[in-house]
Motif scaffolding. Structure first.
Motif, PDB file in Angstrom:
ATOM      1  N   ALA A 173       0.832  -1.206   0.000  1.00 51.15           N
ATOM      2  CA  ALA A 173       0.000   0.000   0.000  1.00 51.15           C
ATOM      3  C   ALA A 173       0.870   1.261   0.000  1.00 51.15           C
ATOM      4  CB  ALA A 173      -0.924  -0.014   1.214  1.00 51.15           C
ATOM      5  N   ALA A 174       1.990   1.229   0.715  1.00 52.26           N
ATOM      6  CA  ALA A 174       2.860   2.403   0.790  1.00 52.26           C
ATOM      7  C   ALA A 174       3.559   2.664  -0.539  1.00 52.26           C
ATOM      8  CB  ALA A 174       3.882   2.213   1.907  1.00 52.26           C
ATOM      9  N   TRP A 175       4.147   1.609  -1.146  1.00 53.79           N
ATOM     10  CA  TRP A 175       4.903   1.868  -2.371  1.00 53.79           C
ATOM     11  C   TRP A 175       3.999   2.186  -3.547  1.00 53.79           C
ATOM     12  CZ3 TRP A 175       4.830  -0.294  -7.169  1.00 53.79           C
ATOM     13  CH2 TRP A 175       4.310  -1.577  -7.335  1.00 53.79           C
ATOM     14  N   ILE A 176       2.815   1.601  -3.617  1.00 56.56           N
ATOM     15  CA  ILE A 176       1.896   1.946  -4.713  1.00 56.56           C
ATOM     16  C   ILE A 176       1.441   3.395  -4.606  1.00 56.56           C
ATOM     17  CG2 ILE A 176      -0.408   1.464  -5.635  1.00 56.56           C
ATOM     18  CD1 ILE A 176       0.085  -1.470  -5.093  1.00 56.56           C
ATOM     19  N   THR A 177       1.138   3.828  -3.382  1.00 58.49           N
ATOM     20  CA  THR A 177       0.738   5.226  -3.184  1.00 58.49           C
ATOM     21  C   THR A 177       1.863   6.182  -3.546  1.00 58.49           C
ATOM     22  OG1 THR A 177      -0.735   4.519  -1.401  1.00 58.49           O
ATOM     23  CG2 THR A 177      -0.174   6.858  -1.501  1.00 58.49           C
ATOM     24  N   MET A 178       3.083   5.852  -3.127  1.00 55.71           N
ATOM     25  CA  MET A 178       4.223   6.715  -3.439  1.00 55.71           C
ATOM     26  C   MET A 178       4.552   6.667  -4.924  1.00 55.71           C
ATOM     27  SD  MET A 178       6.255   8.770  -1.847  1.00 55.71           S
ATOM     28  CE  MET A 178       7.758   9.667  -2.185  1.00 55.71           C
ATOM     29  N   TYR A 179       4.470   5.525  -5.532  1.00 56.49           N
ATOM     30  CA  TYR A 179       4.854   5.361  -6.940  1.00 56.49           C
ATOM     31  C   TYR A 179       3.862   6.051  -7.875  1.00 56.49           C
ATOM     32  CZ  TYR A 179       6.343   2.900 -11.179  1.00 56.49           C
ATOM     33  OH  TYR A 179       6.795   2.589 -12.445  1.00 56.49           O
ATOM     34  N   LEU A 180       2.582   6.004  -7.541  1.00 51.45           N
ATOM     35  CA  LEU A 180       1.565   6.571  -8.417  1.00 51.45           C
ATOM     36  C   LEU A 180       1.292   8.045  -8.137  1.00 51.45           C
ATOM     37  CD1 LEU A 180      -1.060   3.679  -8.592  1.00 51.45           C
ATOM     38  CD2 LEU A 180       0.733   4.249 -10.239  1.00 51.45           C
ATOM     39  N   PHE A 181       1.268   8.436  -6.868  1.00 43.96           N
ATOM     40  CA  PHE A 181       0.827   9.789  -6.529  1.00 43.96           C
ATOM     41  C   PHE A 181       1.888  10.599  -5.777  1.00 43.96           C
ATOM     42  CE2 PHE A 181      -2.751   6.761  -6.204  1.00 43.96           C
ATOM     43  CZ  PHE A 181      -3.473   7.160  -7.331  1.00 43.96           C
ATOM     44  N   GLY A 182       2.682   9.953  -4.911  1.00 48.86           N
ATOM     45  CA  GLY A 182       3.615  10.707  -4.071  1.00 48.86           C
ATOM     46  C   GLY A 182       4.706  11.392  -4.855  1.00 48.86           C
ATOM     47  N   ASN A 183       5.310  10.684  -5.804  1.00 45.23           N
ATOM     48  CA  ASN A 183       6.393  11.287  -6.581  1.00 45.23           C
ATOM     49  C   ASN A 183       5.899  12.467  -7.413  1.00 45.23           C
ATOM     50  OD1 ASN A 183       8.070   9.345  -5.535  1.00 45.23           O
ATOM     51  ND2 ASN A 183       7.893   7.987  -7.301  1.00 45.23           N
ATOM     52  N   ALA A 184       4.693  12.355  -7.975  1.00 41.05           N
ATOM     53  CA  ALA A 184       4.151  13.455  -8.769  1.00 41.05           C
ATOM     54  C   ALA A 184       3.801  14.650  -7.895  1.00 41.05           C
ATOM     55  CB  ALA A 184       2.922  12.974  -9.537  1.00 41.05           C
ATOM     56  N   MET A 185       3.288  14.385  -6.703  1.00 39.05           N
ATOM     57  CA  MET A 185       2.940  15.500  -5.813  1.00 39.05           C
ATOM     58  C   MET A 185       4.188  16.244  -5.337  1.00 39.05           C
ATOM     59  SD  MET A 185      -0.098  13.789  -3.546  1.00 39.05           S
ATOM     60  CE  MET A 185      -0.158  15.233  -2.488  1.00 39.05           C
ATOM     61  N   MET A 186       5.295  15.535  -5.167  1.00 38.91           N
ATOM     62  CA  MET A 186       6.542  16.170  -4.747  1.00 38.91           C
ATOM     63  C   MET A 186       7.369  16.681  -5.918  1.00 38.91           C
ATOM     64  SD  MET A 186       7.754  13.610  -1.697  1.00 38.91           S
ATOM     65  CE  MET A 186       6.705  13.329  -0.288  1.00 38.91           C
ATOM     66  N   GLN A 187       6.813  16.585  -7.121  1.00 34.56           N
ATOM     67  CA  GLN A 187       7.440  17.070  -8.341  1.00 34.56           C
ATOM     68  C   GLN A 187       8.804  16.427  -8.584  1.00 34.56           C
ATOM     69  OE1 GLN A 187       7.539  21.346  -8.096  1.00 34.56           O
ATOM     70  NE2 GLN A 187       5.302  21.566  -8.204  1.00 34.56           N
ATOM     71  N   GLN A 188       8.870  15.140  -8.273  1.00 34.33           N
ATOM     72  CA  GLN A 188      10.104  14.396  -8.517  1.00 34.33           C
ATOM     73  C   GLN A 188      10.003  13.549  -9.786  1.00 34.33           C
ATOM     74  OE1 GLN A 188      12.931  14.766  -6.883  1.00 34.33           O
ATOM     75  NE2 GLN A 188      12.006  16.232  -5.472  1.00 34.33           N
ATOM     76  N   GLY A 189       8.790  13.075 -10.095  1.00 38.84           N
ATOM     77  CA  GLY A 189       8.597  12.330 -11.325  1.00 38.84           C
ATOM     78  C   GLY A 189       9.389  11.032 -11.351  1.00 38.84           C
ATOM     79  N   ASP A 190      10.128  10.839 -12.445  1.00 34.21           N
ATOM     80  CA  ASP A 190      10.904   9.612 -12.626  1.00 34.21           C
ATOM     81  C   ASP A 190      12.156   9.559 -11.759  1.00 34.21           C
ATOM     82  OD1 ASP A 190       9.027   8.878 -14.482  1.00 34.21           O
ATOM     83  OD2 ASP A 190      10.177   9.653 -16.197  1.00 34.21           O
ATOM     84  N   ALA A 191      12.529  10.658 -11.140  1.00 33.29           N
ATOM     85  CA  ALA A 191      13.763  10.675 -10.340  1.00 33.29           C
ATOM     86  C   ALA A 191      13.649   9.779  -9.113  1.00 33.29           C
ATOM     87  CB  ALA A 191      14.093  12.108  -9.924  1.00 33.29           C
ATOM     88  N   TRP A 192      12.442   9.666  -8.569  1.00 29.93           N
ATOM     89  CA  TRP A 192      12.254   8.841  -7.375  1.00 29.93           C
ATOM     90  C   TRP A 192      11.575   7.506  -7.668  1.00 29.93           C
ATOM     91  CZ3 TRP A 192      10.608  12.210  -2.564  1.00 29.93           C
ATOM     92  CH2 TRP A 192      11.654  13.076  -2.256  1.00 29.93           C
ATOM     93  N   SER A 193      11.326   7.188  -8.894  1.00 24.11           N
ATOM     94  CA  SER A 193      10.629   5.935  -9.224  1.00 24.11           C
ATOM     95  C   SER A 193      11.506   4.722  -8.931  1.00 24.11           C
ATOM     96  CB  SER A 193      10.207   5.940 -10.695  1.00 24.11           C
ATOM     97  OG  SER A 193       9.265   6.962 -10.933  1.00 24.11           O
ATOM     98  N   ASP A 194      12.748   4.766  -9.425  1.00 26.26           N
ATOM     99  CA  ASP A 194      13.654   3.636  -9.188  1.00 26.26           C
ATOM    100  C   ASP A 194      14.006   3.471  -7.712  1.00 26.26           C
ATOM    101  OD1 ASP A 194      13.562   3.131 -11.836  1.00 26.26           O
ATOM    102  OD2 ASP A 194      15.541   3.943 -12.311  1.00 26.26           O
ATOM    103  N   PRO A 195      14.313   4.541  -6.961  1.00 25.03           N
ATOM    104  CA  PRO A 195      14.540   4.352  -5.521  1.00 25.03           C
ATOM    105  C   PRO A 195      13.339   3.786  -4.785  1.00 25.03           C
ATOM    106  CG  PRO A 195      15.439   6.452  -6.213  1.00 25.03           C
ATOM    107  CD  PRO A 195      14.675   5.920  -7.376  1.00 25.03           C
ATOM    108  N   THR A 196      12.141   4.197  -5.164  1.00 25.28           N
ATOM    109  CA  THR A 196      10.940   3.674  -4.501  1.00 25.28           C
ATOM    110  C   THR A 196      10.813   2.171  -4.702  1.00 25.28           C
ATOM    111  OG1 THR A 196       9.800   5.784  -4.796  1.00 25.28           O
ATOM    112  CG2 THR A 196       8.442   3.844  -4.372  1.00 25.28           C
TER     113      THR A 196
END
Length: 403
Positions: free
Chosen positions: A240-263
């Motif tokens: 639940a945590a990684w799906i939320t961060m992968y789909l919505f959290g990175n976009a809300m923090m304006q990180q985009g693809d930069a945080w996808s691989d670390p997540t």
């Protein structure tokens, strides 16, 4: 002078080229390292080194558990603990694959790496969740009935459940890469999550099955069910945590693809450690423990009447390694007859004489004393087993043996 000036100019050019090359490389990496693997040693992006160390330690622990289980396998005597050994190996193999896949999300993407990511993510998690579901089925049978399914049934169930995700991942790659001729790295985060719906279904079913392992009459197996429940619950929270961060959290923090691989890399390493700590280690520990005696006898418990477990010495015919001395037996019997008032030959005379005559000996009117051999004499062990009190003679007692 001109020669020295030319040499100095060339030396400056070499130093400048080396400095520019060092500036282009990352801090902490060598000069001959390919740019694809820079994240494995780049000190400026410390997340790659931390996740790499955590995943490497988890892989070593998993290999050590597999080696311990393989070495101790001949010493496992309990059949209920020996049946799921193959399932344990399969689960550890899937966990080792999760730790290895973590490195694919640390290095830079290309077509091969992206294909490996998309295929193995769902397949490895499906393998682990299928093994957990088979374990929950086994523990539920043990808690309710006291017997578990056969080992090949549990392994077959796990492989069949994993095969469904293999078909889903293969179809996804074929439809997007081969048919539509799209790059393997060109996929949306939502598509990646939608391809993992089957894994989520397996996780939810395992969680529901683990709840039923806590209800049953055989309580010795409920601890195994509790660890399965904790493992699935923590895995559900991680997903639940990684799906939320992968789909919505990175976009809300304006990180985009930069945080996808670390997540995704952090999710793989954390899930692997959850599987190792809360399921693999407790299961292997319980498997290697010697079988415990259900109700050990307490010889010093005097609160309840104790029943003898074996027959008395008249019922047990033990082989004797010696010969009885018949002479001593006859002498003891004759002495007992004289004590009772019968002299040698008087027994035959009384039987043939008249009934009205009195015996010539004055000892004839004495009541016959009981034979010494008929007195019940308990041993020290019988007194200890009876709680310290002298036991009474058993109903079948007919006298001590005449040695």
């Amino acid at each position: 002078m001109r020669t020295y000036q030319v040499l100095a100019f060339l030396l400056v050019l070499v130093i400048a080229s080396v400095a520019s090359e060092n500036a282009s490389t990352s801090r902490g990496c060598g000069l001959d390292l390919l740019p694809q693997y820079v994240s494995l040693c780049d000190l400026d992006a410390i997340w790659g080194i931390v996740v790499e160390a955590v995943a490497g330690a988890g892989a070593l622990i998993t290999l050590l558990l597999m080696l311990i289980l393989l070495v101790r396998l001949p010493f496992i005597k309990d059949k209920e603990k020996k049946r799921p050994v193959c399932l344990h190996f399969l689960f550890l193999l899937g966990t080792l694959g999760l730790f290895g896949l973590t490195f694919a999300f640390i290095i830079r993407m290309d077509e091969t790496i992206c294909s490996i990511r998309r295929f193995l993510w769902g397949v490895l998690f499906a393998l682990c969740f299928s093994c957990l579901l088979s374990q929950a089925w086994r523990v539920r049978r043990l808690v309710c009935q006291g017997t578990s399914p056969a080992g090949w049934q549990m392994v077959g169930l796990a492989l069949c459940l994993m095969l469904v995700q293999v078909i889903i991942a293969t179809e996804w790659l074929v439809l997007t890469v081969l048919r539509d001729t799209k790059p393997a790295c060109a996929y949306e985060p939502m598509d990646f999550v939608m391809a993992l719906i089957y894994d989520m279904v397996l996780l939810v079913i395992t969680l529901g099955q683990a709840l039923f392992t806590l209800c049953g009459k055989f309580k010795r197996w409920k601890l195994n069910g509790a660890f399965i429940l904790i493992t699935t619950l923590l895995s559900l929270l991680l997903w639940a945590a990684w799906i939320t961060m992968y789909l919505f959290g990175n976009a809300m923090m304006q990180q985009g693809d930069a945080w996808s691989d670390p997540t995704l890399a952090i999710t793989l390493a954390a899930s692997g450690w959850v599987f190792v700590i809360f399921h693999a280690i407790p299961e292997i520990h319980c498997t290697l423990l010697p079988p415990l005696q259900e109700n050990p006898p307490n010889y010093f418990d005097t609160s309840q009447p104790r029943m003898r477990e074996t027959a008395f010495e008249e019922d047990v015919h033990l082989p004797r390694t010696y010969m009885e001395n018949q002479a001593f037996s006859m002498d003891e019997h004759s002495a007992a007859l004289r004590t009772a008032g019968f002299s040698n030959g008087s027994l035959g005379k009384r039987s043939s004489g008249s009934l009205g005559k009195k015996p010539s000996s004055g000892l004839g009117n004495r009541p016959s004393a009981p034979f010494r051999s008929n007195v019940y004499q308990p041993t020290e062990m019988a007194v200890v087993l009876n709680g310290g009190t002298i036991p009474t003679a058993p109903p079948t007692h007919t006298g001590r043996h005449l040695w």
